[in-house]
Design an enzyme around this catalytic site. Structure first.
Site, PDB file in Angstrom:
ATOM      1  N   CYS A 115      41.703  37.905  48.884  1.00  0.00           N
ATOM      2  CA  CYS A 115      42.301  38.566  50.052  1.00  0.00           C
ATOM      3  C   CYS A 115      43.397  37.752  50.743  1.00  0.00           C
ATOM      4  O   CYS A 115      44.530  38.217  50.830  1.00  0.00           O
ATOM      5  CB  CYS A 115      41.220  38.925  51.065  1.00  0.00           C
ATOM      6  SG  CYS A 115      40.131  40.223  50.456  1.00  0.00           S
ATOM      7  N   ARG A 158      39.482  34.711  41.855  1.00  0.00           N
ATOM      8  CA  ARG A 158      40.869  35.078  42.137  1.00  0.00           C
ATOM      9  C   ARG A 158      41.513  34.070  43.097  1.00  0.00           C
ATOM     10  O   ARG A 158      40.977  33.789  44.146  1.00  0.00           O
ATOM     11  CB  ARG A 158      40.928  36.512  42.705  1.00  0.00           C
ATOM     12  CG  ARG A 158      40.606  37.565  41.637  1.00  0.00           C
ATOM     13  CD  ARG A 158      40.601  38.976  42.191  1.00  0.00           C
ATOM     14  NE  ARG A 158      39.360  39.323  42.865  1.00  0.00           N
ATOM     15  CZ  ARG A 158      39.067  40.536  43.317  1.00  0.00           C
ATOM     16  NH1 ARG A 158      39.939  41.511  43.173  1.00  0.00           N
ATOM     17  NH2 ARG A 158      37.918  40.767  43.911  1.00  0.00           N
ATOM     18  N   ARG A 216      32.972  39.541  54.102  1.00  0.00           N
ATOM     19  CA  ARG A 216      33.279  38.311  53.360  1.00  0.00           C
ATOM     20  C   ARG A 216      32.434  38.294  52.099  1.00  0.00           C
ATOM     21  O   ARG A 216      31.225  38.531  52.165  1.00  0.00           O
ATOM     22  CB  ARG A 216      32.892  37.070  54.180  1.00  0.00           C
ATOM     23  CG  ARG A 216      33.655  36.860  55.448  1.00  0.00           C
ATOM     24  CD  ARG A 216      32.906  35.894  56.343  1.00  0.00           C
ATOM     25  NE  ARG A 216      31.564  36.406  56.658  1.00  0.00           N
ATOM     26  CZ  ARG A 216      30.596  35.694  57.215  1.00  0.00           C
ATOM     27  NH1 ARG A 216      30.778  34.433  57.507  1.00  0.00           N
ATOM     28  NH2 ARG A 216      29.417  36.238  57.481  1.00  0.00           N
TER      29      ARG A 216
HETATM   30  N1  LIG Z   1      36.905  41.446  48.000  1.00  0.00           N
HETATM   31  C1  LIG Z   1      36.864  41.310  49.313  1.00  0.00           C
HETATM   32  O1  LIG Z   1      36.224  40.391  49.847  1.00  0.00           O
HETATM   33  C2  LIG Z   1      37.567  42.304  50.203  1.00  0.00           C
HETATM   34  C3  LIG Z   1      37.295  42.316  51.578  1.00  0.00           C
HETATM   35  C4  LIG Z   1      37.937  43.247  52.387  1.00  0.00           C
HETATM   36  C5  LIG Z   1      38.860  44.129  51.829  1.00  0.00           C
HETATM   37  N2  LIG Z   1      39.139  44.077  50.498  1.00  0.00           N
HETATM   38  C6  LIG Z   1      40.084  45.049  49.944  1.00  0.00           C
HETATM   39  O2  LIG Z   1      39.352  46.067  49.284  1.00  0.00           O
HETATM   40  C7  LIG Z   1      40.080  46.548  48.149  1.00  0.00           C
HETATM   41  C8  LIG Z   1      39.220  46.413  46.892  1.00  0.00           C
HETATM   42  O3  LIG Z   1      38.965  45.033  46.662  1.00  0.00           O
HETATM   43  P1  LIG Z   1      37.855  44.547  45.620  1.00  0.00           P
HETATM   44  O4  LIG Z   1      37.775  43.064  45.745  1.00  0.00           O
HETATM   45  O5  LIG Z   1      36.614  45.383  45.786  1.00  0.00           O
HETATM   46  O6  LIG Z   1      38.572  44.936  44.232  1.00  0.00           O
HETATM   47  P2  LIG Z   1      37.936  44.947  42.773  1.00  0.00           P
HETATM   48  O7  LIG Z   1      39.062  44.634  41.860  1.00  0.00           O
HETATM   49  O8  LIG Z   1      36.689  44.130  42.739  1.00  0.00           O
HETATM   50  O9  LIG Z   1      37.482  46.471  42.548  1.00  0.00           O
HETATM   51  C9  LIG Z   1      38.362  47.536  42.404  1.00  0.00           C
HETATM   52  C10 LIG Z   1      37.711  48.546  41.463  1.00  0.00           C
HETATM   53  O10 LIG Z   1      38.481  49.744  41.473  1.00  0.00           O
HETATM   54  C11 LIG Z   1      38.438  50.304  40.155  1.00  0.00           C
HETATM   55  N3  LIG Z   1      39.531  51.274  40.006  1.00  0.00           N
HETATM   56  C12 LIG Z   1      40.858  51.051  39.945  1.00  0.00           C
HETATM   57  N4  LIG Z   1      41.527  52.211  39.801  1.00  0.00           N
HETATM   58  C13 LIG Z   1      40.604  53.191  39.772  1.00  0.00           C
HETATM   59  C14 LIG Z   1      40.659  54.612  39.641  1.00  0.00           C
HETATM   60  N5  LIG Z   1      41.830  55.255  39.505  1.00  0.00           N
HETATM   61  N6  LIG Z   1      39.521  55.302  39.643  1.00  0.00           N
HETATM   62  C15 LIG Z   1      38.333  54.666  39.779  1.00  0.00           C
HETATM   63  N7  LIG Z   1      38.197  53.345  39.909  1.00  0.00           N
HETATM   64  C16 LIG Z   1      39.325  52.604  39.902  1.00  0.00           C
HETATM   65  C17 LIG Z   1      38.545  49.089  39.261  1.00  0.00           C
HETATM   66  O11 LIG Z   1      38.092  49.358  37.960  1.00  0.00           O
HETATM   67  C18 LIG Z   1      37.650  48.082  40.008  1.00  0.00           C
HETATM   68  O12 LIG Z   1      36.312  48.145  39.553  1.00  0.00           O
HETATM   69  C19 LIG Z   1      41.376  45.718  48.109  1.00  0.00           C
HETATM   70  O13 LIG Z   1      42.388  46.436  48.769  1.00  0.00           O
HETATM   71  C20 LIG Z   1      41.019  44.479  48.894  1.00  0.00           C
HETATM   72  O14 LIG Z   1      42.137  43.892  49.492  1.00  0.00           O
HETATM   73  C21 LIG Z   1      38.500  43.197  49.674  1.00  0.00           C
END
Ligand SMILES: NC(=O)c1ccc[n+]([C@@H]2O[C@H](COP(=O)([O-])OP(=O)(O)OC[C@H]3O[C@@H](n4cnc5c(N)ncnc54)[C@H](O)[C@@H]3O)[C@@H](O)[C@H]2O)c1
Length: 447
Positions: free
Chosen positions: A263, A331, A154
């Site tokens: 999420c 978000r 979380r």
């Molecule tokens: N945020 C949460 O609390 C959470 C919790 C559990 C799961 N998730 C899942 O985890 C995943 C990531 O979520 P997040 O919140 O960390 O996203 P985010 O948007 O904060 O981070 C994603 C990162 O990936 C980078 N990126 C994109 N394409 C790339 C590439 N080709 N090469 C290198 N870097 C690249 C982006 O620049 C960005 O910094 C999602 O699928 C989300 O559903 C998120």
């Protein structure tokens, strides 16, 4: 182990730094050069409690580094995590897998020797099969095992959640990956965190089922709150009364303005689409999505009603913008819909959030940003508490009232007690509670 984490956002960065803290040799990759440049100078680009210190400690210990150069980082890795975003695809609500597949192609071209490719991003059932297919197509000689390892952290408590998870879910269809993943998570396993091995598709579905269940639980108590308002009952006591039942549990039973964040909204919508694709509709989740969408906007109507039915030309102060406290993540925050709803009816909005204003500036128009809760209160016709940051829990109510034009307070998180607010001279509206506290109701009944 040598670990590469592709995507250094909320999940990638927390995963990378915690695995480094376990003693692994970790390199975090992102295509966002500004993000990597900041990290290389010790600046963590997101707000997450404790993250900055942990990053700096592990960089200093030589276990954690950052790069934009994916090929060289992945070439040496035993394990490559994919932790890029899977947002809702514009137009249809399916999970947008283009970032995951782009990384799969890059990883395929870069791997050398046996490499476990782990999808940590939240992805629909069957994505692991497609990632494996992409890797085989791009690099038929690649020796990889594709694993699903969804993340349950979380935001706001991410490090604690990663280091003390309720469970670690690992979906494999290549036995060689079991040993590697056991090694990756050995410190947690030794701490008794259950390591649940399953097949890849089941693992992918566990993540969506978990989030959809939690979203349903929130939505359930939100509807009960509406019923409480109509029937003169108290939702906090209903929540306690049902939450003490171990089969139900007390978590995620706090009525509020509707779930938001990066999420729940996208994952519930994606699960609806997955169900439709498989001809197995997820009707409870469909209804949850629809109730929650309507609820956020309904909250602005609640505020308007508290202002006597008209907010044209009035100044409404908003306390808290992020979708929950202790994050800067904006978000799908309910504040976005609430503020838009108020502005549509002619209100002027002044807002303050301890961490979210930087992100909020890019997502909302015609909002005046203040420096504190009291500045928000100055000249306001009403205040709306949207996010329950700790600093909003013990406001100096007399001071607040003295600067407001009209002392109206809409508490969408039930932080305050109705009688206390009345005693301080506020008109007070909250969620799912009648105006009276329990004791008052009991004495009323006795009379
Ligand atoms: N945020 C949460 O609390 C959470 C919790 C559990 C799961 N998730 C899942 O985890 C995943 C990531 O979520 P997040 O919140 O960390 O996203 P985010 O948007 O904060 O981070 C994603 C990162 O990936 C980078 N990126 C994109 N394409 C790339 C590439 N080709 N090469 C290198 N870097 C690249 C982006 O620049 C960005 O910094 C999602 O699928 C989300 O559903 C998120």
């Amino acid at each position: 182990m040598k670990i590469a984490v592709v995507g250094s956002g909320y999940v990638g960065l927390v995963t990378g730094v915690c695995l480094a803290d376990f003693g692994h040799d970790v390199i975090c990759i992102d295509k966002d050069q500004a993000k990597i440049a900041a990290l290389e100078t010790g600046v963590v680009p997101i707000y997450e409690p404790g993250l900055s210190d942990l990053v700096n400690a592990n960089v200093a210990a030589g276990r954690l580094s950052f790069t934009t150069d994916l090929p060289s980082a992945v070439r040496d890795a035993d394990v490559a995590f994919i932790a890029v975003g899977t947002p809702s695809r514009r137009g249809d609500g399916h999970a947008d897998l283009s970032y995951v597949y782009a990384v799969a192609r890059e990883v395929a071209a870069a791997v050398s020797g046996f490499t476990v490719v782990v999808t940590k991003s939240t992805v629909p059932v069957g994505t692991g099969d497609e990632v494996a297919h992409i890797i085989r197509t791009v690099n038929p000689a690649a020796d990889v095992a594709v694993v699903s390892n969804p993340e349950f952290l979380r935001e706001g408590a991410a490090i604690e959640d990663f280091k003390r998870p309720d469970r670690i879910v690992v979906g494999i269809d290549d036995e060689r990956a079991r040993e590697v993943m056991t090694e990756v998570y050995r410190p947690l396993y030794l701490n008794q965190a259950p390591l649940l091995f399953t097949d890849r598709r089941t693992s992918e579905l566990i993540k969506y089922a978990a989030n959809a269940f939690l979203a349903m639980k929130i939505t359930f108590i939100n509807e009960v709150a509406d019923l409480c308002e109509a029937a003169g009952a108290n939702v906090q006591e209903v929540a306690r009364g049902i939450g003490l039942d171990n089969r139900i549990g007390s978590k995620f039973l706090h009525a509020g303005p509707g779930y938001g964040g990066s999420c729940f909204p996208k994952d519930t919508t994606a699960l609806v689409k997955i169900g439709q694709d498989f001809g197995s509709p997820m009707r409870l989740v469909e209804t949850t999505v629809s109730i929650n969408d309507q609820r956020k906007r309904a909250m602005s109507r609640k505020v308007i009603a508290a202002c006597g039915g008209d907010v044209r030309g009035k100044t409404i102060g908003v306390l808290g913008l992020t979708f929950k406290p202790n994050t800067d993540d904006m978000r799908e925050a309910p504040s976005l819909d609430i503020i838009r709803g108020l502005q549509d009816r002619g209100a002027k909005v002044v807002a303050f959030d301890p961490q979210g204003m930087e992100a909020a500036r890019h997502m909302m128009e015609n909002v005046t940003f203040a420096e504190s809760a009291y500045e928000v209160g100055e000249g306001a016709d009403a205040l709306v508490l949207v996010t329950e940051w700790n600093e909003f829990r013990s406001l100096d109510l007399d001071r607040l009232k003295s600067v407001m034009k009209t002392p109206a307070f809409v508490d969408l998180r039930n932080v305050y007690r109705p009688h206390e607010m009345r005693r301080h001279g506020f008109t007070y509206v909250s969620i799912g509670r009648s105006d009276l506290d329990p004791g008052e109701r009991i004495s009323d009944a006795a009379e």
